[in-house]
Design an enzyme around this catalytic site. Sequence first.
Site, PDB file in Angstrom:
ATOM      1  CG  HIS A  47      -1.711  -0.840   0.666  1.00 36.46           C
ATOM      2  ND1 HIS A  47      -3.592  -0.695   2.460  1.00 36.46           N
ATOM      3  CD2 HIS A  47      -2.532  -2.047   0.658  1.00 36.46           C
ATOM      4  CE1 HIS A  47      -3.706  -2.095   1.884  1.00 36.46           C
ATOM      5  NE2 HIS A  47      -3.497  -2.605   0.874  1.00 36.46           N
ATOM      6  N   PRO A  73      -2.436  -0.138  18.786  1.00 42.32           N
ATOM      7  CG  PRO A  73      -4.330  -1.774  17.847  1.00 42.32           C
ATOM      8  CD  PRO A  73      -3.316  -0.983  19.573  1.00 42.32           C
ATOM      9  CE1 TYR A 133      -0.125   3.581   9.290  1.00 42.58           C
ATOM     10  CE2 TYR A 133       0.282   2.983   7.899  1.00 42.58           C
ATOM     11  CZ  TYR A 133      -0.599   3.202   8.570  1.00 42.58           C
ATOM     12  OH  TYR A 133      -1.543   1.667   8.826  1.00 42.58           O
ATOM     13  CE  LYS A 189       5.207   3.042  12.938  1.00 43.66           C
ATOM     14  NZ  LYS A 189       5.208   2.684  11.979  1.00 43.66           N
ATOM     15  CE1 TYR A 192      -4.268   3.362   8.949  1.00 43.57           C
ATOM     16  CE2 TYR A 192      -5.074   3.494  11.321  1.00 43.57           C
ATOM     17  CZ  TYR A 192      -4.189   3.136  10.612  1.00 43.57           C
ATOM     18  OH  TYR A 192      -3.111   2.090  10.385  1.00 43.57           O
TER      19      TYR A 192
HETATM   20  P1  FAD Z   1       4.294 -11.433  21.100  1.00 41.64           P
HETATM   21  O1  FAD Z   1       4.260 -11.397  20.161  1.00 41.64           O
HETATM   22  O2  FAD Z   1       3.610 -11.445  22.059  1.00 41.64           O
HETATM   23  O3  FAD Z   1       5.142 -13.212  21.418  1.00 41.64           O
HETATM   24  C1  FAD Z   1       5.795 -13.723  22.665  1.00 41.64           C
HETATM   25  C2  FAD Z   1       6.195 -15.067  22.891  1.00 41.64           C
HETATM   26  O4  FAD Z   1       6.239 -15.769  24.027  1.00 41.64           O
HETATM   27  C3  FAD Z   1       4.013 -15.827  22.583  1.00 41.64           C
HETATM   28  O5  FAD Z   1       4.223 -16.923  21.531  1.00 41.64           O
HETATM   29  C4  FAD Z   1       4.232 -16.583  24.022  1.00 41.64           C
HETATM   30  O6  FAD Z   1       3.651 -17.157  23.859  1.00 41.64           O
HETATM   31  C5  FAD Z   1       5.999 -16.763  24.572  1.00 41.64           C
HETATM   32  N1  FAD Z   1       5.589 -16.742  25.921  1.00 41.64           N
HETATM   33  C6  FAD Z   1       5.175 -15.642  26.582  1.00 41.64           C
HETATM   34  N2  FAD Z   1       5.086 -16.349  28.499  1.00 41.64           N
HETATM   35  C7  FAD Z   1       6.006 -17.252  27.863  1.00 41.64           C
HETATM   36  C8  FAD Z   1       7.337 -18.396  28.707  1.00 41.64           C
HETATM   37  N3  FAD Z   1       6.987 -17.757  30.401  1.00 41.64           N
HETATM   38  N4  FAD Z   1       7.473 -19.203  28.126  1.00 41.64           N
HETATM   39  C9  FAD Z   1       7.792 -19.154  26.817  1.00 41.64           C
HETATM   40  N5  FAD Z   1       7.272 -18.609  25.924  1.00 41.64           N
HETATM   41  C10 FAD Z   1       6.009 -17.517  26.715  1.00 41.64           C
HETATM   42  N6  FAD Z   1       2.327  -4.245  15.271  1.00 41.64           N
HETATM   43  C11 FAD Z   1       2.384  -3.941  13.936  1.00 41.64           C
HETATM   44  O7  FAD Z   1       3.630  -3.667  13.632  1.00 41.64           O
HETATM   45  N7  FAD Z   1       1.907  -3.675  13.262  1.00 41.64           N
HETATM   46  C12 FAD Z   1       0.054  -3.990  13.395  1.00 41.64           C
HETATM   47  O8  FAD Z   1      -0.981  -3.933  12.707  1.00 41.64           O
HETATM   48  C13 FAD Z   1       0.261  -4.604  14.531  1.00 41.64           C
HETATM   49  N8  FAD Z   1      -1.836  -4.742  14.407  1.00 41.64           N
HETATM   50  C14 FAD Z   1      -2.442  -4.929  16.231  1.00 41.64           C
HETATM   51  C15 FAD Z   1      -3.266  -5.430  16.188  1.00 41.64           C
HETATM   52  C16 FAD Z   1      -3.889  -5.918  17.475  1.00 41.64           C
HETATM   53  C17 FAD Z   1      -5.176  -6.501  17.224  1.00 41.64           C
HETATM   54  C18 FAD Z   1      -3.250  -6.119  18.431  1.00 41.64           C
HETATM   55  C19 FAD Z   1      -3.438  -6.942  19.651  1.00 41.64           C
HETATM   56  C20 FAD Z   1      -1.430  -5.742  18.453  1.00 41.64           C
HETATM   57  C21 FAD Z   1      -1.512  -5.395  16.645  1.00 41.64           C
HETATM   58  N9  FAD Z   1       0.073  -4.841  16.440  1.00 41.64           N
HETATM   59  C22 FAD Z   1       0.556  -4.592  15.452  1.00 41.64           C
HETATM   60  C23 FAD Z   1       1.500  -5.555  18.064  1.00 41.64           C
HETATM   61  C24 FAD Z   1       1.985  -6.378  17.288  1.00 41.64           C
HETATM   62  O9  FAD Z   1       1.020  -7.343  17.393  1.00 41.64           O
HETATM   63  C25 FAD Z   1       3.047  -6.968  18.827  1.00 41.64           C
HETATM   64  O10 FAD Z   1       3.600  -5.885  19.004  1.00 41.64           O
HETATM   65  C26 FAD Z   1       3.680  -8.028  18.345  1.00 41.64           C
HETATM   66  O11 FAD Z   1       3.465  -9.599  18.529  1.00 41.64           O
HETATM   67  C27 FAD Z   1       5.281  -8.535  19.488  1.00 41.64           C
HETATM   68  O12 FAD Z   1       5.526  -9.277  19.199  1.00 41.64           O
HETATM   69  P2  FAD Z   1       6.417  -9.951  19.802  1.00 41.64           P
HETATM   70  O13 FAD Z   1       7.883 -11.198  19.590  1.00 41.64           O
HETATM   71  O14 FAD Z   1       7.378  -8.983  21.154  1.00 41.64           O
HETATM   72  O15 FAD Z   1       6.130 -10.514  21.211  1.00 41.64           O
HETATM   73  C1  PHB Z   2      -4.575  -5.130  11.127  1.00 41.64           C
HETATM   74  O1  PHB Z   2      -4.237  -4.888   9.713  1.00 41.64           O
HETATM   75  O2  PHB Z   2      -4.785  -5.860  11.934  1.00 41.64           O
HETATM   76  C2  PHB Z   2      -3.515  -3.285  11.308  1.00 41.64           C
HETATM   77  C3  PHB Z   2      -3.435  -2.578  10.231  1.00 41.64           C
HETATM   78  C4  PHB Z   2      -3.555  -1.316  10.762  1.00 41.64           C
HETATM   79  C5  PHB Z   2      -3.595  -1.029  12.548  1.00 41.64           C
HETATM   80  C6  PHB Z   2      -3.289  -1.808  13.453  1.00 41.64           C
HETATM   81  C7  PHB Z   2      -3.867  -3.151  12.658  1.00 41.64           C
HETATM   82  O3  PHB Z   2      -3.152   0.275  13.005  1.00 41.64           O
END
Ligand code: FAD
Ligand code: PHB
Length: 395
Positions: free
Chosen positions: A72, A293, A385, A297, A201
């Site tokens: 996009h 979200p 962004y 980021k 948005y």
């Molecule tokens: P996580 O993805 O949380 O991974 C952590 C892992 O550790 C998990 O698999 C978990 O099971 C494991 N774990 C936890 N505790 C333990 C333990 N005690 N022992 C062993 N394993 C464990 N970000 C973006 O950049 N762009 C977006 O568009 C965006 N949209 C989002 C929309 C929503 C609705 C949400 C909720 C989040 C969004 N995010 C977005 C944020 C993004 O999903 C998170 O920031 C990202 O998952 C972080 O990755 P991570 O690897 O740090 O943690």
């Molecule tokens: C998504 O597609 O899940 C999404 C897109 C933009 C955002 C957050 C989530 O800012």
Amino acid sequence: MRTQVGIVGAGPAGLMLSQLLHLAGIESIVLEARARREIEATVRAGVLEQGTVDLLDSIGLGVRLHREGFVHHGIELRYDGRGHRIDLSAHAGGKAITVYAQHEVIKDLVAARLACGGRIVFGAAGVEPRGFDTDAPSLHYSADGVAQVLACDFIAGCDGYHGVCRSAVPQGACHEFSRSYPFGWFGILAEAAPSSAELVYTHHPRGFALVSTRSPTIQRLYFQCDPHENVDAWDDARIWSELRARLATRDGWAPVEGPVLQKNVVGMRSFVCEPMQFGRLYLAGDAAHIVPPTGAKGLNLAIADVRMLAAALAEHYRSGNGPRLAAYSSTALRRVWKAQRFSWFMTSLLHRFPGATAYEQRLQLADLDYVTGSDAAQSSLAENYVGLPFEDATC
Ligand code: FAD
Ligand code: PHB
């Protein structure tokens, strides 16, 4: 068991770190509490910054992303029934974002790790980081009911916001900064054709709404809700009626509707833990910081953290020391705080704040008017962004 880097968590941060370390000739083992099919099915993020895509490309993981993801070049900001396109690429030196689901990134990373002989222990229970304030850290856990110890040189805490690594840090060694928001997001996956070629948005008196996508037949939409909203109180008809009301434009735009396949509510929080390092324990991704979200980021920041951490560890193993590992926390936090600022800005710009005075509501509209009318403001939004440049281009 022994490895060089013991990684807790097979999210985007942990898996990417493990793969980057492997490519630098460094061994790691990932301990993940959940099953493989669970981590590969959890629906979360969708937007990948240009730098995240470039990194995936550079390690040979861009094939499916380019085949199935959507590039996009702009987003729409909609308010007062009118849409305003922000041309991201025109304002950010040709950079773009790619919409490709987080769980697809996870599938690609897991497949790559396993194809290289990488070790991921799924279902690791009771993981406990120990001795990270000494030269001999270790991870204690059990697998299939059998107690295990993984000795390592370093521990990477990539276990998300609710993980064990940050809470293992002694009280007082970690300064926490946080803000919670008085709303959440109601997210749905729907079986329908895309409503829009780019993300929308929307700011509306009933609250924020967002139109995103996953594939030509599956769409992702969100709307602002009470953080304790009961999803069962929302059937398909009520969900679409709310989305129609918030997304309506003066010229009759309406979302393409279809059966709702999945629905959930997520809370909104901003959080930073400083520093991101304690002895030989390094935190990365959501384990150290989270953002609402609205700025898309979180995942991108998790990837940026481990990109720095992998480069720092590679330098350490290459040269016996090196400045990068000691500077990891301060380097990472500079990017983290800029992402915090942008996510807070997007959230404040677009949501309806309960209790906001009429004056505050007028200021919000003035902000939207300014952003959509000013080239300088659009450049700033676009630059953030699509993802700020990495501080150290050689990382
Ligand atoms: P996580 O993805 O949380 O991974 C952590 C892992 O550790 C998990 O698999 C978990 O099971 C494991 N774990 C936890 N505790 C333990 C333990 N005690 N022992 C062993 N394993 C464990 N970000 C973006 O950049 N762009 C977006 O568009 C965006 N949209 C989002 C929309 C929503 C609705 C949400 C909720 C989040 C969004 N995010 C977005 C944020 C993004 O999903 C998170 O920031 C990202 O998952 C972080 O990755 P991570 O690897 O740090 O943690
Ligand atoms: C998504 O597609 O899940 C999404 C897109 C933009 C955002 C957050 C989530 O800012």
